[in-house]
Design a protein around this motif. Structure first.
Motif, PDB file in Angstrom:
ATOM      1  N   LEU A   1       0.839  -1.201   0.000  1.00  0.00           N
ATOM      2  CA  LEU A   1       0.000   0.000   0.000  1.00  0.00           C
ATOM      3  C   LEU A   1       0.876   1.255   0.000  1.00  0.00           C
ATOM      4  N   GLU A   2       1.928   1.215   0.820  1.00  0.00           N
ATOM      5  CA  GLU A   2       2.845   2.369   0.895  1.00  0.00           C
ATOM      6  C   GLU A   2       3.562   2.616  -0.424  1.00  0.00           C
ATOM      7  N   SER A   3       3.870   1.534  -1.150  1.00  0.00           N
ATOM      8  CA  SER A   3       4.598   1.707  -2.411  1.00  0.00           C
ATOM      9  C   SER A   3       3.705   2.378  -3.468  1.00  0.00           C
ATOM     10  N   ILE A   4       2.392   2.192  -3.356  1.00  0.00           N
ATOM     11  CA  ILE A   4       1.483   2.799  -4.334  1.00  0.00           C
ATOM     12  C   ILE A   4       1.101   4.212  -3.913  1.00  0.00           C
ATOM     13  N   VAL A   5       0.855   4.380  -2.612  1.00  0.00           N
ATOM     14  CA  VAL A   5       0.482   5.702  -2.067  1.00  0.00           C
ATOM     15  C   VAL A   5       1.746   6.255  -1.409  1.00  0.00           C
ATOM     16  N   ALA A   6       2.616   6.825  -2.237  1.00  0.00           N
ATOM     17  CA  ALA A   6       3.966   7.109  -1.735  1.00  0.00           C
ATOM     18  C   ALA A   6       4.100   8.486  -1.081  1.00  0.00           C
ATOM     19  N   ASP A   7       3.054   8.978  -0.423  1.00  0.00           N
ATOM     20  CA  ASP A   7       3.144  10.355   0.094  1.00  0.00           C
ATOM     21  C   ASP A   7       3.090  10.446   1.627  1.00  0.00           C
ATOM     22  N   GLY A   8       3.341   9.322   2.299  1.00  0.00           N
ATOM     23  CA  GLY A   8       3.380   9.383   3.761  1.00  0.00           C
ATOM     24  C   GLY A   8       2.036   9.190   4.449  1.00  0.00           C
ATOM     25  N   ARG A   9       0.963   9.091   3.657  1.00  0.00           N
ATOM     26  CA  ARG A   9      -0.366   8.929   4.284  1.00  0.00           C
ATOM     27  C   ARG A   9      -0.498   7.617   5.051  1.00  0.00           C
ATOM     28  N   VAL A  10       0.118   6.562   4.501  1.00  0.00           N
ATOM     29  CA  VAL A  10      -0.013   5.255   5.160  1.00  0.00           C
ATOM     30  C   VAL A  10       0.631   5.298   6.547  1.00  0.00           C
ATOM     31  N   ARG A  11       1.838   5.889   6.624  1.00  0.00           N
ATOM     32  CA  ARG A  11       2.532   6.008   7.916  1.00  0.00           C
ATOM     33  C   ARG A  11       1.748   6.875   8.891  1.00  0.00           C
ATOM     34  N   SER A  12       1.239   8.008   8.383  1.00  0.00           N
ATOM     35  CA  SER A  12       0.586   8.949   9.301  1.00  0.00           C
ATOM     36  C   SER A  12      -0.817   8.480   9.688  1.00  0.00           C
ATOM     37  N   GLN A  13      -1.350   7.512   8.951  1.00  0.00           N
ATOM     38  CA  GLN A  13      -2.696   6.999   9.271  1.00  0.00           C
ATOM     39  C   GLN A  13      -2.606   5.475   9.425  1.00  0.00           C
ATOM     40  N   TRP A  14      -1.634   5.067  10.228  1.00  0.00           N
ATOM     41  CA  TRP A  14      -1.241   3.664  10.347  1.00  0.00           C
ATOM     42  C   TRP A  14      -2.405   2.750  10.765  1.00  0.00           C
ATOM     43  N   ALA A  15      -3.149   3.162  11.803  1.00  0.00           N
ATOM     44  CA  ALA A  15      -4.241   2.309  12.310  1.00  0.00           C
ATOM     45  C   ALA A  15      -5.299   2.094  11.224  1.00  0.00           C
ATOM     46  N   GLU A  16      -5.621   3.180  10.504  1.00  0.00           N
ATOM     47  CA  GLU A  16      -6.625   3.084   9.440  1.00  0.00           C
ATOM     48  C   GLU A  16      -6.086   2.243   8.279  1.00  0.00           C
ATOM     49  N   ALA A  17      -4.784   2.412   7.984  1.00  0.00           N
ATOM     50  CA  ALA A  17      -4.172   1.639   6.893  1.00  0.00           C
ATOM     51  C   ALA A  17      -4.251   0.140   7.206  1.00  0.00           C
ATOM     52  N   LYS A  18      -4.035  -0.207   8.485  1.00  0.00           N
ATOM     53  CA  LYS A  18      -4.130  -1.631   8.879  1.00  0.00           C
ATOM     54  C   LYS A  18      -5.543  -2.150   8.643  1.00  0.00           C
ATOM     55  N   LYS A  19      -6.525  -1.300   8.962  1.00  0.00           N
ATOM     56  CA  LYS A  19      -7.934  -1.683   8.758  1.00  0.00           C
ATOM     57  C   LYS A  19      -8.217  -1.904   7.271  1.00  0.00           C
ATOM     58  N   LEU A  20      -7.653  -1.006   6.453  1.00  0.00           N
ATOM     59  CA  LEU A  20      -7.875  -1.089   5.013  1.00  0.00           C
ATOM     60  C   LEU A  20      -7.303  -2.407   4.460  1.00  0.00           C
ATOM     61  N   CYS A  21      -6.115  -2.775   4.935  1.00  0.00           N
ATOM     62  CA  CYS A  21      -5.499  -4.032   4.485  1.00  0.00           C
ATOM     63  C   CYS A  21      -6.364  -5.230   4.886  1.00  0.00           C
ATOM     64  N   ALA A  22      -6.875  -5.190   6.111  1.00  0.00           N
ATOM     65  CA  ALA A  22      -7.717  -6.291   6.585  1.00  0.00           C
ATOM     66  C   ALA A  22      -9.006  -6.346   5.761  1.00  0.00           C
ATOM     67  N   TRP A  23      -9.496  -5.154   5.412  1.00  0.00           N
ATOM     68  CA  TRP A  23     -10.754  -5.037   4.670  1.00  0.00           C
ATOM     69  C   TRP A  23     -10.729  -5.870   3.395  1.00  0.00           C
ATOM     70  N   VAL A  24      -9.613  -5.809   2.662  1.00  0.00           N
ATOM     71  CA  VAL A  24      -9.529  -6.559   1.402  1.00  0.00           C
ATOM     72  C   VAL A  24      -8.847  -7.914   1.604  1.00  0.00           C
ATOM     73  N   GLY A  25      -8.808  -8.372   2.862  1.00  0.00           N
ATOM     74  CA  GLY A  25      -8.284  -9.706   3.122  1.00  0.00           C
ATOM     75  C   GLY A  25      -6.819  -9.869   2.748  1.00  0.00           C
ATOM     76  N   TYR A  26      -6.050  -8.756   2.795  1.00  0.00           N
ATOM     77  CA  TYR A  26      -4.609  -8.778   2.483  1.00  0.00           C
ATOM     78  C   TYR A  26      -4.334  -9.298   1.077  1.00  0.00           C
ATOM     79  N   LEU A  27      -5.293  -9.117   0.162  1.00  0.00           N
ATOM     80  CA  LEU A  27      -5.109  -9.598  -1.209  1.00  0.00           C
ATOM     81  C   LEU A  27      -4.482  -8.499  -2.067  1.00  0.00           C
ATOM     82  N   PRO A  28      -3.420  -8.837  -2.799  1.00  0.00           N
ATOM     83  CA  PRO A  28      -2.714  -7.825  -3.592  1.00  0.00           C
ATOM     84  C   PRO A  28      -3.632  -7.034  -4.528  1.00  0.00           C
ATOM     85  N   LEU A  29      -4.552  -7.731  -5.204  1.00  0.00           N
ATOM     86  CA  LEU A  29      -5.423  -7.015  -6.149  1.00  0.00           C
ATOM     87  C   LEU A  29      -6.231  -5.934  -5.435  1.00  0.00           C
TER      88      LEU A  29
END
Length: 193
Positions: free
Chosen positions: A14-42
């Motif tokens: 996710l960080e490699s695609i959204v390369a502007d620091g948002r993932v780091r600064s919104q870490w808890a939400e980013a974790k939720k987003l990853c879980a949301w799509v079942g950690y699937l690359p697509l």
């Protein structure tokens, strides 16, 4: 493939695609987003592109937007019981679909009619002979490839992920008249070949 990543790899993707620091600064939400799509690359690619497109979009707001697509996604799964995709990916696809132009949608639907194998681009052009080739290529590059809905797998060859293909087939059914027109042009182009 449908390989799942572990949480750390999912966040890294996710960080490699959204390369502007948002993932780091919104870490808890980013974790939720990853879980949301079942950690699937697509799913991560689809959502990453969506975030990359809008630098002011917070991950929290994206999660809320995904909630809104839940009904559409559940309906899709009911229509296509073969869609074993996790619901989050279907919801991410629904978001991507909303972003497509009319040409992008037409092209996507035509691609969805092919078997889940590499598709020769010239066949696609034959199915959409009424559309200018330049317009089609732009929709392919700027919309479908860019949004990870399509992959280039060789010279002049493109392929859909099977979840994307199932999704587009259901969309085609939902499109009514436009769907019928696309099916007709697909059949006549294949007969000509």
């Amino acid at each position: 493939g449908i390989e799942e990543l572990d949480e750390a790899s999912a966040l890294a993707l996710l960080e490699s695609i959204v390369a502007d620091g948002r993932v780091r600064s919104q870490w808890a939400e980013a974790k939720k987003l990853c879980a949301w799509v079942g950690y699937l690359p697509l799913g991560l690619e689809l959502l990453g592109r969506y975030l990359a497109d809008d630098e002011d979009l917070s991950i929290q707001v994206l999660l809320e937007e995904l909630e809104e697509t839940r009904l559409a996604a559940e309906a899709l799964q009911a229509v296509a019981p073969g869609m074993t995709a996790n619901l989050g990916v279907v919801q991410a696809l629904e978001l991507s679909w909303r972003e497509l132009s009319e040409q992008g949608r037409d092209l996507a639907c035509v691609l969805g009619m092919f078997a889940a194998a590499p598709i020769p681009w010239e066949l696609v052009e034959k199915c959409l002979e009424h559309v200018d080739g330049k317009v089609l290529r732009k929709a392919r590059q700027k919309e479908l490839l860019y949004r990870s809905l399509l992959k280039r797998v060789g010279e002049g060859q493109y392929q859909l992920h099977q979840i994307v293909q199932a999704f587009l087939r259901v969309k085609l059914e939902q499109e009514g008249e436009m769907g019928e027109a696309i099916k007709a042009s697909f059949c006549s182009a294949l007969v000509a070949v």
